[in-house]
Design a protein around this motif. Structure first.
Motif, mmCIF file in Angstrom:
data_model
loop_
_atom_site.group_PDB
_atom_site.id
_atom_site.type_symbol
_atom_site.label_atom_id
_atom_site.label_comp_id
_atom_site.label_asym_id
_atom_site.label_seq_id
_atom_site.Cartn_x
_atom_site.Cartn_y
_atom_site.Cartn_z
ATOM 1 N N THR A 469 1.475 -16.734 -6.865
ATOM 2 C CA THR A 469 2.719 -15.965 -6.909
ATOM 3 C C THR A 469 3.897 -16.728 -6.323
ATOM 4 O OG1 THR A 469 2.226 -14.955 -4.763
ATOM 5 C CG2 THR A 469 1.437 -13.798 -6.734
ATOM 6 N N ARG A 470 3.713 -18.000 -6.000
ATOM 7 C CA ARG A 470 4.772 -18.765 -5.369
ATOM 8 C C ARG A 470 5.988 -18.874 -6.288
ATOM 9 N NH1 ARG A 470 2.473 -23.802 -2.711
ATOM 10 N NH2 ARG A 470 1.659 -22.123 -1.427
ATOM 11 N N GLN A 471 7.178 -18.653 -5.692
ATOM 12 C CA GLN A 471 8.404 -18.686 -6.465
ATOM 13 C C GLN A 471 9.318 -19.780 -5.936
ATOM 14 O OE1 GLN A 471 9.917 -14.762 -5.951
ATOM 15 N NE2 GLN A 471 8.277 -13.775 -7.105
ATOM 16 N N LYS A 472 10.441 -19.941 -6.600
ATOM 17 C CA LYS A 472 11.370 -20.990 -6.188
ATOM 18 C C LYS A 472 11.976 -20.706 -4.819
ATOM 19 C CE LYS A 472 15.386 -18.910 -8.483
ATOM 20 N NZ LYS A 472 16.459 -19.121 -9.477
ATOM 21 N N THR A 473 11.914 -19.438 -4.369
ATOM 22 C CA THR A 473 12.468 -19.091 -3.068
ATOM 23 C C THR A 473 11.511 -19.415 -1.931
ATOM 24 O OG1 THR A 473 11.604 -16.838 -3.285
ATOM 25 C CG2 THR A 473 13.857 -17.231 -4.013
ATOM 26 N N ASP A 474 10.346 -19.940 -2.257
ATOM 27 C CA ASP A 474 9.345 -20.261 -1.246
ATOM 28 C C ASP A 474 9.574 -21.695 -0.771
ATOM 29 O OD1 ASP A 474 7.105 -20.625 0.303
ATOM 30 O OD2 ASP A 474 5.813 -19.509 -1.056
ATOM 31 N N PHE A 475 9.720 -21.870 0.535
ATOM 32 C CA PHE A 475 10.034 -23.195 1.083
ATOM 33 C C PHE A 475 8.788 -23.976 1.488
ATOM 34 C CE2 PHE A 475 13.890 -20.730 1.616
ATOM 35 C CZ PHE A 475 14.835 -21.592 1.080
ATOM 36 N N TRP A 476 7.616 -23.426 1.188
ATOM 37 C CA TRP A 476 6.384 -24.162 1.450
ATOM 38 C C TRP A 476 6.171 -25.221 0.371
ATOM 39 C CZ3 TRP A 476 2.755 -23.547 5.382
ATOM 40 C CH2 TRP A 476 3.007 -22.509 6.272
ATOM 41 N N GLU A 477 5.553 -26.312 0.775
ATOM 42 C CA GLU A 477 5.216 -27.369 -0.164
ATOM 43 C C GLU A 477 3.751 -27.752 0.024
ATOM 44 O OE1 GLU A 477 7.870 -30.647 0.291
ATOM 45 O OE2 GLU A 477 9.632 -29.530 -0.424
ATOM 46 N N PRO A 478 3.134 -28.300 -0.988
ATOM 47 C CA PRO A 478 1.739 -28.718 -0.856
ATOM 48 C C PRO A 478 1.567 -29.680 0.320
ATOM 49 C CG PRO A 478 2.426 -28.807 -3.140
ATOM 50 C CD PRO A 478 3.664 -28.533 -2.344
ATOM 51 N N GLY A 479 0.543 -29.423 1.080
ATOM 52 C CA GLY A 479 0.266 -30.281 2.222
ATOM 53 C C GLY A 479 0.834 -29.763 3.536
ATOM 54 N N ASP A 480 1.687 -28.744 3.491
ATOM 55 C CA ASP A 480 2.211 -28.168 4.735
ATOM 56 C C ASP A 480 1.065 -27.544 5.533
ATOM 57 O OD1 ASP A 480 4.731 -28.897 4.036
ATOM 58 O OD2 ASP A 480 5.473 -26.874 3.617
ATOM 59 N N VAL A 481 1.113 -27.730 6.831
ATOM 60 C CA VAL A 481 0.063 -27.185 7.693
ATOM 61 C C VAL A 481 0.607 -26.119 8.634
ATOM 62 C CG1 VAL A 481 -1.327 -29.281 7.619
ATOM 63 C CG2 VAL A 481 0.424 -29.024 9.394
ATOM 64 N N THR A 482 1.918 -25.887 8.613
ATOM 65 C CA THR A 482 2.514 -24.912 9.509
ATOM 66 C C THR A 482 3.782 -24.350 8.889
ATOM 67 O OG1 THR A 482 3.603 -24.597 11.661
ATOM 68 C CG2 THR A 482 3.711 -26.781 10.697
ATOM 69 N N GLU A 483 4.144 -23.129 9.278
ATOM 70 C CA GLU A 483 5.373 -22.516 8.806
ATOM 71 C C GLU A 483 6.607 -23.283 9.291
ATOM 72 O OE1 GLU A 483 7.557 -18.433 9.870
ATOM 73 O OE2 GLU A 483 5.651 -18.118 8.824
ATOM 74 N N PHE A 484 6.425 -24.097 10.328
ATOM 75 C CA PHE A 484 7.543 -24.841 10.892
ATOM 76 C C PHE A 484 8.190 -25.751 9.850
ATOM 77 C CE2 PHE A 484 9.627 -27.987 13.580
ATOM 78 C CZ PHE A 484 10.185 -27.176 14.548
ATOM 79 N N GLN A 485 7.366 -26.362 9.021
ATOM 80 C CA GLN A 485 7.907 -27.257 8.000
ATOM 81 C C GLN A 485 8.768 -26.485 7.002
ATOM 82 O OE1 GLN A 485 3.694 -28.575 7.798
ATOM 83 N NE2 GLN A 485 4.568 -30.493 7.037
ATOM 84 N N ALA A 486 8.300 -25.299 6.630
ATOM 85 C CA ALA A 486 9.089 -24.470 5.725
ATOM 86 C C ALA A 486 10.385 -24.018 6.393
ATOM 87 C CB ALA A 486 8.269 -23.256 5.287
ATOM 88 N N SER A 487 10.341 -23.753 7.697
ATOM 89 C CA SER A 487 11.541 -23.327 8.418
ATOM 90 C C SER A 487 12.596 -24.431 8.445
ATOM 91 C CB SER A 487 11.174 -22.913 9.846
ATOM 92 O OG SER A 487 10.335 -21.781 9.852
ATOM 93 N N LEU A 488 12.165 -25.672 8.575
ATOM 94 C CA LEU A 488 13.108 -26.785 8.539
ATOM 95 C C LEU A 488 13.843 -26.836 7.199
ATOM 96 C CD1 LEU A 488 10.941 -29.561 10.235
ATOM 97 C CD2 LEU A 488 13.098 -28.657 11.110
ATOM 98 N N ARG A 489 13.107 -26.658 6.110
ATOM 99 C CA ARG A 489 13.735 -26.678 4.793
ATOM 100 C C ARG A 489 14.661 -25.464 4.621
ATOM 101 N NH1 ARG A 489 8.120 -27.415 3.431
ATOM 102 N NH2 ARG A 489 7.631 -29.644 3.456
ATOM 103 N N ALA A 490 14.208 -24.316 5.143
ATOM 104 C CA ALA A 490 15.022 -23.104 5.018
ATOM 105 C C ALA A 490 16.326 -23.237 5.798
ATOM 106 C CB ALA A 490 14.233 -21.898 5.519
ATOM 107 N N LEU A 491 16.285 -23.863 6.948
ATOM 108 C CA LEU A 491 17.503 -24.063 7.736
ATOM 109 C C LEU A 491 18.494 -24.932 6.971
ATOM 110 C CD1 LEU A 491 19.237 -23.843 10.263
ATOM 111 C CD2 LEU A 491 17.910 -25.731 11.257
ATOM 112 N N GLN A 492 18.014 -26.003 6.394
ATOM 113 C CA GLN A 492 18.896 -26.877 5.622
ATOM 114 C C GLN A 492 19.500 -26.120 4.443
ATOM 115 O OE1 GLN A 492 19.898 -30.148 6.250
ATOM 116 N NE2 GLN A 492 21.332 -29.538 4.636
ATOM 117 N N HIS A 493 18.675 -25.291 3.802
ATOM 118 C CA HIS A 493 19.172 -24.511 2.667
ATOM 119 C C HIS A 493 20.229 -23.510 3.128
ATOM 120 C CE1 HIS A 493 18.637 -23.604 -1.586
ATOM 121 N NE2 HIS A 493 18.742 -22.310 -1.298
ATOM 122 N N ALA A 494 19.992 -22.869 4.267
ATOM 123 C CA ALA A 494 20.959 -21.901 4.793
ATOM 124 C C ALA A 494 22.290 -22.578 5.124
ATOM 125 C CB ALA A 494 20.393 -21.218 6.039
ATOM 126 N N GLU A 495 22.222 -23.773 5.689
ATOM 127 C CA GLU A 495 23.457 -24.507 5.983
ATOM 128 C C GLU A 495 24.209 -24.837 4.706
ATOM 129 O OE1 GLU A 495 23.592 -27.130 9.720
ATOM 130 O OE2 GLU A 495 21.596 -27.515 8.881
#
Length: 544
Positions: A469-495
């Motif tokens: 069900t992953r969509q384009k709004t999902d900041f996870w990428e293959p190989g991520d091991v923690t939500e922290f990595q997705a948060s980094l991408r989300a912060l950049q997107h928010a900026e």
């Protein structure tokens, strides 16, 4: 009708005018007017030296901001002139400010820069019964300054539920005053949680909705607002959805009240105008704020509580059952205008098994940041700061061991140059040490971003989706091991979206949390530059 606190106005000012009693303990219930009026009593009585201000400590940003605005309105002055507030990332004060509402953490950072409290004539510590670690440190530091440097400094400790004995001894010479306030009886009822058909427990937001429907159908809440206590923003959002779907509750407008809302939304929640509301709040509404028109309280009996996680070695927030004292505080919110009703979403037997009081944070939290601040004060300011309530020896040993491992203390437990540099950052020692090391590795910008996210509220609203069900709004990428990595991408997107509320929401990003993370990163970078550390350019900036 005058607020109850006016009945002891003369007693307050007369005690503080006497040089022999520079300290005052004030016990007054929520709604008595202590938070807004006592600072004005002291200022108007001429108890301060020319130009000195009154610092009023508040445990939460929302309370500091709203109280400052209320006092400014009462005195017919512009916010930021005679009356102002200062919280993280917001400073509405000026050289003319005489009453300054601040959060506890802000005062501690200022004490590191101004250890003798020059320019401050009185420190008021409000809602002390909550026993936050920063509040304990602010009290201990102020008392040390008073005893060793500033006999003219006045200290006032205020609380709705204050046990004066040990505190009076700590502040001796000290006077204790009490305002009775005006409260009405509250009918306490218990609504045990239900069980769903699949034998799962009934969600707490559905329990709260059921309790509100009971109040509506009985007609007992027709005259006013209903205040619902939930532990956090997630539970509040689920409760608002459940309330909005209820036909029985159509006459009421459900609104949220918590620290992650914009100031405008916070103001709207507590405004006395408009239709009857169901205000779904965190424990910010327990003691820090007075909400008009509340006739009934629905209490989940839960709160997010800061505590040390030994598995991860950090402080974290977990949902816990509130104490008996907190339950009484919450129920009392229904008895300010007249007889009220409080529905507790647990059993009476459960109530008797709960802790009488919430344990102070000094007994629950990891103490390395506090210990580093005290070591800095002892070295740079030569102040002897004694804890009001000493931590457990094991917790102090753990904090000391961590500071040694980070090279913040030497073998004699004295602060090192590295430790002094770490103390200059408003961050946990682990993160402060990370910043110092990252400067040598030319990646301080990245480290500051990581530290800001680690210390702030969650940026991602949505949980990780499944691969199907992953969509384009999902900041996870293959190989991520923690939500922290997705948060980094989300912060950049928010900026990139300039923290636009609607755009961020579409991508499952909490805009306010993302903005605060960016502000924290920028603050850390500014402090690093001032201290002479090498700051590399932003690797995500396309102009680099």
């Amino acid at each position: 009708m005058p607020l109850p606190i006016f009945e002891i106005r003369d007693a307050i000012t007369n005690r503080l005018r006497d040089p022999g009693t520079p300290n005052l303990l004030l016990k007054a219930p929520t709604g008595s007017g202590k938070s807004t009026q006592v600072p004005q009593f002291i200022l108007d009585a001429g108890l301060l030296a020319d130009g000195d201000d009154i610092v009023v400590l508040q445990p939460r940003r929302i309370a500091a901001r709203m109280l400052a605005r209320r006092v400014a309105q009462e005195r017919s002055v512009r916010l930021g002139d005679e009356v102002g507030y200062q919280v993280r990332f917001e400073n509405h004060t000026s050289r003319s400010t005489r009453i300054r509402f601040v959060t506890e953490g802000v005062l501690l950072r200022q004490l590191l820069q101004n250890p003798d409290l020059k320019g401050t004539g009185c420190v008021i510590i409000d809602e002390f019964h909550e026993r936050h670690l920063d509040g304990d440190l602010a009290l201990a530091w102020s008392r040390a300054v008073q005893m060793e440097r500033r006999a003219d400094l006045k200290i006032v400790v205020m609380s709705a539920t204050l046990a004066p004995g040990p505190l009076a001894d700590f502040l001796d010479p000290c006077e204790t005053l009490e305002s009775e306030g005006r409260t009405f009886p509250v009918d306490i009822r218990y609504q045990p949680p239900g069980v769903l058909r699949n034998r799962e427990p009934e969600p707490v937001w559905d329990q709260a909705t059921r309790a509100c429907e009971t109040l509506a159908q009985s007609g007992e809440a027709d005259r006013g607002n209903i205040l619902v206590f939930m532990p956090g923003a997630y539970e509040i959002s689920k409760t608002l959805a459940a309330l909005g779907a209820s036909r029985a509750l159509r006459p009421w407008k459900p609104v949220a009240l918590h620290g992650q809302l914009s100031p405008a939304d916070q103001d709207a929640a507590v405004s006395p105008d408009g239709p009857p509301r169901i205000i779904v709040a965190t424990n910010v509404a327990e003691t820090s704020l007075t909400i008009e028109g509340v006739r009934a309280v629905v209490d989940s009996g839960l709160a997010r509580v800061a505590a040390y996680d030994p598995r991860r070695g950090i402080n974290t927030l977990t949902i816990e059952k509130i104490s008996q004292a907190s339950a009484e505080q919450r129920a009392g919110r229904a008895g300010r205008l007249g007889p009220g009703i409080a529905i507790r979403l647990w059993t009476q037997a459960d109530q008797t098994r709960r802790e009488p009081q919430t344990a102070p944070e000094v007994h629950r939290l990891e103490l390395s940041e506090a210990l580093l601040a005290l070591k800095t004060a002892a070295t740079d300011s030569r102040l002897t700061i004694d804890w009001f309530e000493p931590p457990k020896p094991a917790a102090l040993d753990r904090a000391r061991s961590l500071l040694h491992s980070l090279d913040a203390l030497d073998t004699d437990d004295r602060i090192t140059p590295t430790g002094r540099a770490m103390a200059g950052f408003p961050a946990h020692p682990r993160l402060a040490r990370l910043l110092l090391a990252s400067a040598d590795l030319h990646c301080l910008h990245e480290a500051a971003t990581c530290a800001a996210i680690a210390q702030g509220r969650g940026i991602l609203v949505r949980q990780r989706s499944s691969p199907a069900t992953r969509q384009k709004t999902d900041f996870w990428e293959p190989g991520d091991v923690t939500e922290f990595q997705a948060s980094l991408r989300a912060l950049q997107h928010a900026e990139n979206m300039r923290f636009d509320l609607g755009a961020c929401s579409d991508y499952g990003i909490h805009a306010r949390s993302a903005r605060e993370a960016a502000q924290m990163r920028d603050q850390l970078l500014r402090l690093a530059e001032r201290s002479g550390l090498h700051v590399n350019t932003d690797p995500a900036d396309p102009e680099n």
